[in-house]
Enzyme design. Structure first.
Site, PDB file in Angstrom:
ATOM      1  N   ASN A 135       0.879  -1.167   0.000  1.00 16.28           N
ATOM      2  CA  ASN A 135       0.000   0.000   0.000  1.00 16.28           C
ATOM      3  C   ASN A 135       0.920   1.222   0.000  1.00 16.28           C
ATOM      4  OD1 ASN A 135      -1.864   2.012   0.409  1.00 16.28           O
ATOM      5  ND2 ASN A 135      -2.127   1.588   2.595  1.00 16.28           N
ATOM      6  N   LYS A 147       0.152   4.286  -0.273  1.00 14.23           N
ATOM      7  CA  LYS A 147      -0.453   5.495   0.322  1.00 14.23           C
ATOM      8  C   LYS A 147      -0.230   6.680  -0.633  1.00 14.23           C
ATOM      9  CE  LYS A 147       0.725   3.509   4.767  1.00 14.23           C
ATOM     10  NZ  LYS A 147       0.321   3.559   6.136  1.00 14.23           N
TER      11      LYS A 147
HETATM   12  C1  PEP Z   1      -0.787   0.004   5.700  1.00 15.27           C
HETATM   13  O1  PEP Z   1      -0.723   1.134   5.225  1.00 15.27           O
HETATM   14  O2  PEP Z   1      -1.731  -0.737   5.424  1.00 15.27           O
HETATM   15  C2  PEP Z   1       0.280  -0.441   6.591  1.00 15.27           C
HETATM   16  C3  PEP Z   1       0.201  -1.609   7.137  1.00 15.27           C
HETATM   17  O3  PEP Z   1       1.307   0.459   6.786  1.00 15.27           O
HETATM   18  P1  PEP Z   1       2.694   0.154   7.541  1.00 15.27           P
HETATM   19  O4  PEP Z   1       3.197  -1.175   6.997  1.00 15.27           O
HETATM   20  O5  PEP Z   1       3.583   1.279   7.175  1.00 15.27           O
HETATM   21  O6  PEP Z   1       2.400   0.063   8.988  1.00 15.27           O
END
Ligand code: PEP
Length: 255
Positions: free
Chosen positions: A13, A15
């Site tokens: 992901n 983002k």
């Molecule tokens: C996410 O954005 O779904 C996530 C798990 O982020 P991170 O791995 O950075 O905690």
């Protein structure tokens, strides 16, 4: 429950990170590193990166997904993107109900359910995120929260459609914080989610659903988390922005 009944899925992901050129560069770096994966490899990227990511991933085992979709097919929803639009450009996966959408953009279990419905109607595979807040864990209501989120999100989803659902258990306190759930905590909640699926559908149906863990999964902790009986992969934020780290996680899921 037999882990071999389901294929592990490692999904990134991104983002709100990476321009199209940066997307191409990292996917080109990742491709040889994940080519031998014995799991599904997905990158969910910002809308504007989708074309570049698809171009870079063409001919490889990396599939491209989006990070959200609206529930309407079209209309006056400025800034939104619909499921048929994503389908039309060859997107296969979509994350729905990410905690950042719930926290910062007012998404509720009900809107998550509407988005799940729209994504399925367009033939997309949904990565449905559920998970408790730190305060909810402290109050001992994690299971109630996750059960309820799962049940509401899946209202109106048929047994057959379950093949297009991946669930990501993502404790909110572990996302982007560097704090990870222990392997036992992750497995316990994933197991509870499978039990809910067993109640809504049937135990055999539940045993086929991929349930990921997400929340600061990284190259160091992935192997232990992914070895758990009910952890069938990961939804990876920060570590999916680094080709080498992401590939280590993919390898850990391929054992
Ligand atoms: C996410 O954005 O779904 C996530 C798990 O982020 P991170 O791995 O950075 O905690």
């Amino acid at each position: 429950m037999d882990k071999s009944l389901r294929k592990a899925v490692i999904a990134g992901n991104w983002k709100m990170n990476k321009t199209p050129d940066e997307a191409k560069a990292i996917i080109n770096e990742m491709k040889p590193l994940v080519a031998d994966a014995d799991c599904d490899v997905v990158l969910c990227v910002p809308y504007i990166d989708i074309f570049a990511a698809q171009e870079a991933a063409a001919g490889s085992n990396i599939k491209i997904g989006a990070e959200n979709c609206h529930w309407a097919e079209s209309g006056a929803f400025t800034g939104e993107v619909s499921a048929p639009m994503l389908k039309a450009i060859g997107v296969e996966y979509v994350i729905i109900g990410h905690s950042e959408r719930r926290q910062y953009f007012g998404e509720t279990d009900e809107t998550v359910n509407k988005r799940v419905r729209a994504a399925l109607d367009s033939g997309l595979t949904v990565i449905l995120c559920v998970g408790e807040l730190l305060d909810e864990r402290k109050k001992g209501v994690t299971m109630e929260v996750v059960r309820s989120q799962t049940k509401i999100a899946l209202q109106g989803v048929s047994n057959e459609e379950l093949d297009k659902i991946i669930i990501a258990y993502e404790p909110v306190w572990a996302i982007g914080t560097g704090e990870t759930a222990t392997a036992e905590q992750a497995n316990e909640v994933n197991h509870a989610i499978r039990e809910v699926l067993g109640e809504i559908y049937c135990p055999k149906c539940a045993s086929r659903v991929t349930i990921q863990y997400g929340g600061s999964m990284n190259a160091k902790n992935a192997a232990e988390l992914l070895a758990q009986e009910d952890v069938d992969g990961g939804l990876i934020g920060g570590a999916s922005l680094k080709a080498e780290d992401f590939s280590v996680i993919v390898k850990a899921a391929s054992i």
